[in-house]
Design a protein around this motif. Structure first.
Motif, PDB file in Angstrom:
ATOM      1  N   ARG A 265       0.807  -1.224   0.000  1.00 38.36           N
ATOM      2  CA  ARG A 265       0.000   0.000   0.000  1.00 38.36           C
ATOM      3  C   ARG A 265       0.844   1.280   0.000  1.00 38.36           C
ATOM      4  O   ARG A 265       0.483   2.257  -0.665  1.00 38.36           O
ATOM      5  N   SER A 266       1.911   1.272   0.772  1.00 41.64           N
ATOM      6  CA  SER A 266       2.761   2.467   0.908  1.00 41.64           C
ATOM      7  C   SER A 266       4.219   2.034   0.868  1.00 41.64           C
ATOM      8  O   SER A 266       4.919   2.078   1.884  1.00 41.64           O
ATOM      9  N   PRO A 267       4.714   1.600  -0.288  1.00 44.88           N
ATOM     10  CA  PRO A 267       6.042   0.994  -0.347  1.00 44.88           C
ATOM     11  C   PRO A 267       7.187   1.925   0.055  1.00 44.88           C
ATOM     12  O   PRO A 267       8.260   1.447   0.419  1.00 44.88           O
ATOM     13  N   ASP A 268       6.976   3.220  -0.004  1.00 42.80           N
ATOM     14  CA  ASP A 268       8.047   4.154   0.344  1.00 42.80           C
ATOM     15  C   ASP A 268       7.971   4.637   1.790  1.00 42.80           C
ATOM     16  O   ASP A 268       8.804   5.448   2.209  1.00 42.80           O
ATOM     17  N   LEU A 269       6.987   4.170   2.535  1.00 45.11           N
ATOM     18  CA  LEU A 269       6.873   4.572   3.934  1.00 45.11           C
ATOM     19  C   LEU A 269       7.885   3.791   4.765  1.00 45.11           C
ATOM     20  O   LEU A 269       7.907   2.567   4.747  1.00 45.11           O
ATOM     21  N   ARG A 270       8.702   4.521   5.505  1.00 42.23           N
ATOM     22  CA  ARG A 270       9.689   3.879   6.372  1.00 42.23           C
ATOM     23  C   ARG A 270       9.069   3.645   7.750  1.00 42.23           C
ATOM     24  O   ARG A 270       8.620   4.591   8.408  1.00 42.23           O
ATOM     25  N   VAL A 271       9.040   2.383   8.171  1.00 39.52           N
ATOM     26  CA  VAL A 271       8.522   2.020   9.492  1.00 39.52           C
ATOM     27  C   VAL A 271       9.685   1.495  10.317  1.00 39.52           C
ATOM     28  O   VAL A 271      10.421   0.606   9.880  1.00 39.52           O
ATOM     29  N   GLU A 272       9.863   2.057  11.507  1.00 38.28           N
ATOM     30  CA  GLU A 272      10.928   1.632  12.415  1.00 38.28           C
ATOM     31  C   GLU A 272      10.293   0.985  13.638  1.00 38.28           C
ATOM     32  O   GLU A 272       9.328   1.512  14.186  1.00 38.28           O
ATOM     33  N   LEU A 273      10.826  -0.164  14.049  1.00 40.29           N
ATOM     34  CA  LEU A 273      10.268  -0.916  15.178  1.00 40.29           C
ATOM     35  C   LEU A 273      11.266  -0.963  16.319  1.00 40.29           C
ATOM     36  O   LEU A 273      12.469  -1.115  16.095  1.00 40.29           O
ATOM     37  N   VAL A 274      10.754  -0.867  17.526  1.00 40.17           N
ATOM     38  CA  VAL A 274      11.566  -1.088  18.713  1.00 40.17           C
ATOM     39  C   VAL A 274      10.725  -1.852  19.715  1.00 40.17           C
ATOM     40  O   VAL A 274       9.567  -1.516  19.964  1.00 40.17           O
ATOM     41  N   GLU A 275      11.275  -2.960  20.234  1.00 41.50           N
ATOM     42  CA  GLU A 275      10.520  -3.757  21.192  1.00 41.50           C
ATOM     43  C   GLU A 275      10.596  -3.122  22.569  1.00 41.50           C
ATOM     44  O   GLU A 275      11.681  -2.830  23.075  1.00 41.50           O
ATOM     45  N   MET A 276       9.444  -2.901  23.171  1.00 44.94           N
ATOM     46  CA  MET A 276       9.350  -2.312  24.508  1.00 44.94           C
ATOM     47  C   MET A 276       8.165  -2.924  25.230  1.00 44.94           C
ATOM     48  O   MET A 276       7.138  -3.208  24.600  1.00 44.94           O
ATOM     49  N   PRO A 277       8.255  -3.116  26.535  1.00 46.46           N
ATOM     50  CA  PRO A 277       7.054  -3.484  27.278  1.00 46.46           C
ATOM     51  C   PRO A 277       6.048  -2.348  27.186  1.00 46.46           C
ATOM     52  O   PRO A 277       6.427  -1.172  27.030  1.00 46.46           O
ATOM     53  N   PRO A 278       4.757  -2.642  27.239  1.00 46.26           N
ATOM     54  CA  PRO A 278       3.744  -1.586  27.076  1.00 46.26           C
ATOM     55  C   PRO A 278       3.931  -0.406  28.019  1.00 46.26           C
ATOM     56  O   PRO A 278       3.698   0.750  27.629  1.00 46.26           O
ATOM     57  N   GLU A 279       4.354  -0.672  29.259  1.00 48.98           N
ATOM     58  CA  GLU A 279       4.512   0.418  30.217  1.00 48.98           C
ATOM     59  C   GLU A 279       5.523   1.450  29.711  1.00 48.98           C
ATOM     60  O   GLU A 279       5.280   2.653  29.747  1.00 48.98           O
ATOM     61  N   ARG A 280       6.643   0.959  29.223  1.00 48.97           N
ATOM     62  CA  ARG A 280       7.660   1.879  28.723  1.00 48.97           C
ATOM     63  C   ARG A 280       7.238   2.498  27.398  1.00 48.97           C
ATOM     64  O   ARG A 280       7.488   3.678  27.123  1.00 48.97           O
ATOM     65  N   GLY A 281       6.608   1.695  26.537  1.00 50.76           N
ATOM     66  CA  GLY A 281       6.181   2.206  25.248  1.00 50.76           C
ATOM     67  C   GLY A 281       5.223   3.374  25.375  1.00 50.76           C
ATOM     68  O   GLY A 281       5.342   4.381  24.658  1.00 50.76           O
ATOM     69  N   LEU A 282       4.264   3.278  26.293  1.00 53.10           N
ATOM     70  CA  LEU A 282       3.304   4.364  26.470  1.00 53.10           C
ATOM     71  C   LEU A 282       3.988   5.611  27.028  1.00 53.10           C
ATOM     72  O   LEU A 282       3.627   6.736  26.673  1.00 53.10           O
ATOM     73  N   PHE A 283       4.983   5.416  27.904  1.00 45.63           N
ATOM     74  CA  PHE A 283       5.742   6.572  28.393  1.00 45.63           C
ATOM     75  C   PHE A 283       6.501   7.240  27.252  1.00 45.63           C
ATOM     76  O   PHE A 283       6.479   8.469  27.096  1.00 45.63           O
ATOM     77  N   GLU A 284       7.181   6.431  26.427  1.00 40.38           N
ATOM     78  CA  GLU A 284       7.956   6.989  25.323  1.00 40.38           C
ATOM     79  C   GLU A 284       7.054   7.653  24.289  1.00 40.38           C
ATOM     80  O   GLU A 284       7.463   8.608  23.626  1.00 40.38           O
ATOM     81  N   LEU A 285       5.839   7.181  24.164  1.00 41.28           N
ATOM     82  CA  LEU A 285       4.886   7.833  23.261  1.00 41.28           C
ATOM     83  C   LEU A 285       4.583   9.244  23.753  1.00 41.28           C
ATOM     84  O   LEU A 285       4.609  10.206  22.979  1.00 41.28           O
ATOM     85  N   ALA A 286       4.306   9.382  25.039  1.00 33.94           N
ATOM     86  CA  ALA A 286       4.044  10.711  25.600  1.00 33.94           C
ATOM     87  C   ALA A 286       5.265  11.605  25.491  1.00 33.94           C
ATOM     88  O   ALA A 286       5.139  12.826  25.310  1.00 33.94           O
ATOM     89  N   ALA A 287       6.451  10.997  25.580  1.00 32.98           N
ATOM     90  CA  ALA A 287       7.702  11.759  25.529  1.00 32.98           C
ATOM     91  C   ALA A 287       8.187  11.991  24.099  1.00 32.98           C
ATOM     92  O   ALA A 287       9.252  12.560  23.898  1.00 32.98           O
ATOM     93  N   ARG A 288       7.442  11.527  23.119  1.00 32.15           N
ATOM     94  CA  ARG A 288       7.781  11.677  21.704  1.00 32.15           C
ATOM     95  C   ARG A 288       9.001  10.861  21.288  1.00 32.15           C
ATOM     96  O   ARG A 288       9.660  11.173  20.308  1.00 32.15           O
ATOM     97  N   GLY A 289       9.274   9.808  22.036  1.00 34.57           N
ATOM     98  CA  GLY A 289      10.334   8.895  21.636  1.00 34.57           C
ATOM     99  C   GLY A 289       9.884   7.940  20.550  1.00 34.57           C
ATOM    100  O   GLY A 289      10.713   7.411  19.801  1.00 34.57           O
ATOM    101  N   VAL A 290       8.579   7.684  20.473  1.00 39.77           N
ATOM    102  CA  VAL A 290       7.986   6.864  19.414  1.00 39.77           C
ATOM    103  C   VAL A 290       6.709   7.547  18.950  1.00 39.77           C
ATOM    104  O   VAL A 290       6.196   8.465  19.605  1.00 39.77           O
ATOM    105  N   ASP A 291       6.199   7.091  17.803  1.00 36.02           N
ATOM    106  CA  ASP A 291       4.994   7.696  17.226  1.00 36.02           C
ATOM    107  C   ASP A 291       3.743   6.865  17.464  1.00 36.02           C
ATOM    108  O   ASP A 291       2.628   7.384  17.393  1.00 36.02           O
ATOM    109  N   LEU A 292       3.920   5.577  17.714  1.00 34.30           N
ATOM    110  CA  LEU A 292       2.785   4.665  17.832  1.00 34.30           C
ATOM    111  C   LEU A 292       3.192   3.526  18.757  1.00 34.30           C
ATOM    112  O   LEU A 292       4.359   3.119  18.767  1.00 34.30           O
ATOM    113  N   VAL A 293       2.235   3.023  19.517  1.00 35.11           N
ATOM    114  CA  VAL A 293       2.498   1.931  20.454  1.00 35.11           C
ATOM    115  C   VAL A 293       1.458   0.836  20.241  1.00 35.11           C
ATOM    116  O   VAL A 293       0.276   1.130  20.034  1.00 35.11           O
ATOM    117  N   ILE A 294       1.914  -0.409  20.286  1.00 36.99           N
ATOM    118  CA  ILE A 294       0.993  -1.543  20.384  1.00 36.99           C
ATOM    119  C   ILE A 294       1.107  -2.047  21.814  1.00 36.99           C
ATOM    120  O   ILE A 294       2.183  -2.454  22.260  1.00 36.99           O
TER     121      ILE A 294
END
Length: 298
Positions: A119-148
């Motif tokens: 669908r979007s072959p030129d979109l760059r997606v970067e992944l980093v594994e984090m426990p949800p607790e840390r991921g949600l913190f980093e989302l608020a801190a703008r360390g990541v753009d999206l959290v699962i």
């Protein structure tokens, strides 16, 4: 005028608490952070930081400006998102950095990346594994753009201002025992060694509560973040565990899965900043994750 990059440093300090933590998160030296915040103080004309032992803390004026900094960063992100949404072609999309928990990386992300490649072959997606607790913190801190992330039944995660969630689906949770184990219910496992996630995680708290509700305190002999390691210990007959079905990623489980009381499920959701709601790249990733969410199979 205040420079936005300096305002971000103040915002980061308000969230992370120490100059060292800000420096580590942004890959700067602590001295560089100190210099930039000193210049921000000059721009503001008031003291923003005060010594606190070996650390610094925000003054009242610092806290006021940090709150304004958060709003300025939100407005900047909203503006960039709106500009991105009217550009032509995926080449104009900013990279999307996603924090994922292990089971999502196994069962959801590979399919989603395949959909995005079409669908979007030129979109760059970067992944980093984090426990949800840390991921949600980093989302608020703008360390990541999206959290699962995940939410266990009866254990609602705190809702942070400026973040919004979208449910992807539900994931059944089962007791896991070795294939030849004669156990048939939770009560049969009160004397067994358990493997669980690290203390403080939502998964650990929830699993312990299930045991306590059954009338016993689990013997948590093994504490591991890697759920694949949990499964291996269980398959080898060295421990029992509580494991989600997404761990198997649609393949047959190498262990016996037993029902827990009430047949509970955890909620799997994505979260993003409200201020990034118009970013076309993030919207594309969320859509792909929705389409990729599997129907777990035992």
């Amino acid at each position: 005028m205040f420079e936005l990059r300096r305002l971000r440093l103040l915002h980061e300090l308000a969230l992370r608490g120490t100059l060292a933590a800000v420096a580590e998160a942004l890959s700067f030296s602590p001295s560089t952070i100190s210099q930039q915040l000193a210049q921000l103080e000059k721009d503001a004309g008031v003291a923003l930081l005060a010594p606190d032992g070996r650390r610094v803390r925000l003054t009242e004026q610092g806290r006021i400006l940090a709150a304004h900094a958060a709003r300025a960063l939100d407005l900047d992100e909203q503006a960039r998102g709106e500009l991105e949404s009217v550009r032509a072609g995926a080449r104009a999309l900013a990279p999307v950095r996603v924090a994922v928990m292990q089971t999502a990386a196994l069962a959801i992300v590979p399919v989603a990346l395949g959909l995005l490649a079409e669908r979007s072959p030129d979109l760059r997606v970067e992944l980093v594994e984090m426990p949800p607790e840390r991921g949600l913190f980093e989302l608020a801190a703008r360390g990541v753009d999206l959290v699962i992330a995940e939410q266990y039944p009866g254990h609602t995660r705190a809702h942070a201002d400026g973040l919004e969630r979208e449910t992807l689906g539900t994931d059944p949770i089962h007791l896991a025992v070795a294939s030849a184990d004669p156990a048939r219910a939770l009560d049969d496992l009160r004397e067994r060694p358990w493997v669980m996630e690290p203390a403080g995680t939502a998964a650990r708290l929830w699993a312990v509560q299930q045991c306590r509700a059954a009338g016993f305190e689990p013997d948590v002999r093994y504490e591991l973040a890697d759920l694949s390691a949990h499964a291996r210990l269980v398959a080898a007959g060295q421990a029992v565990a509580v494991l989600p079905d997404l761990l198997w990623a649609g393949a047959p489980a190498p262990v016996s899965l037993l029902d827990l009381p009430g047949r509970p499920t955890r909620e799997i959701f994505t979260a993003q900043r409200v201020s990034s709601g118009t970013r076309a790249g993030i919207l594309a990733v969320r859509r792909a994750l929705r389409d990729a969410f599997p129907t777990p199979a035992r």
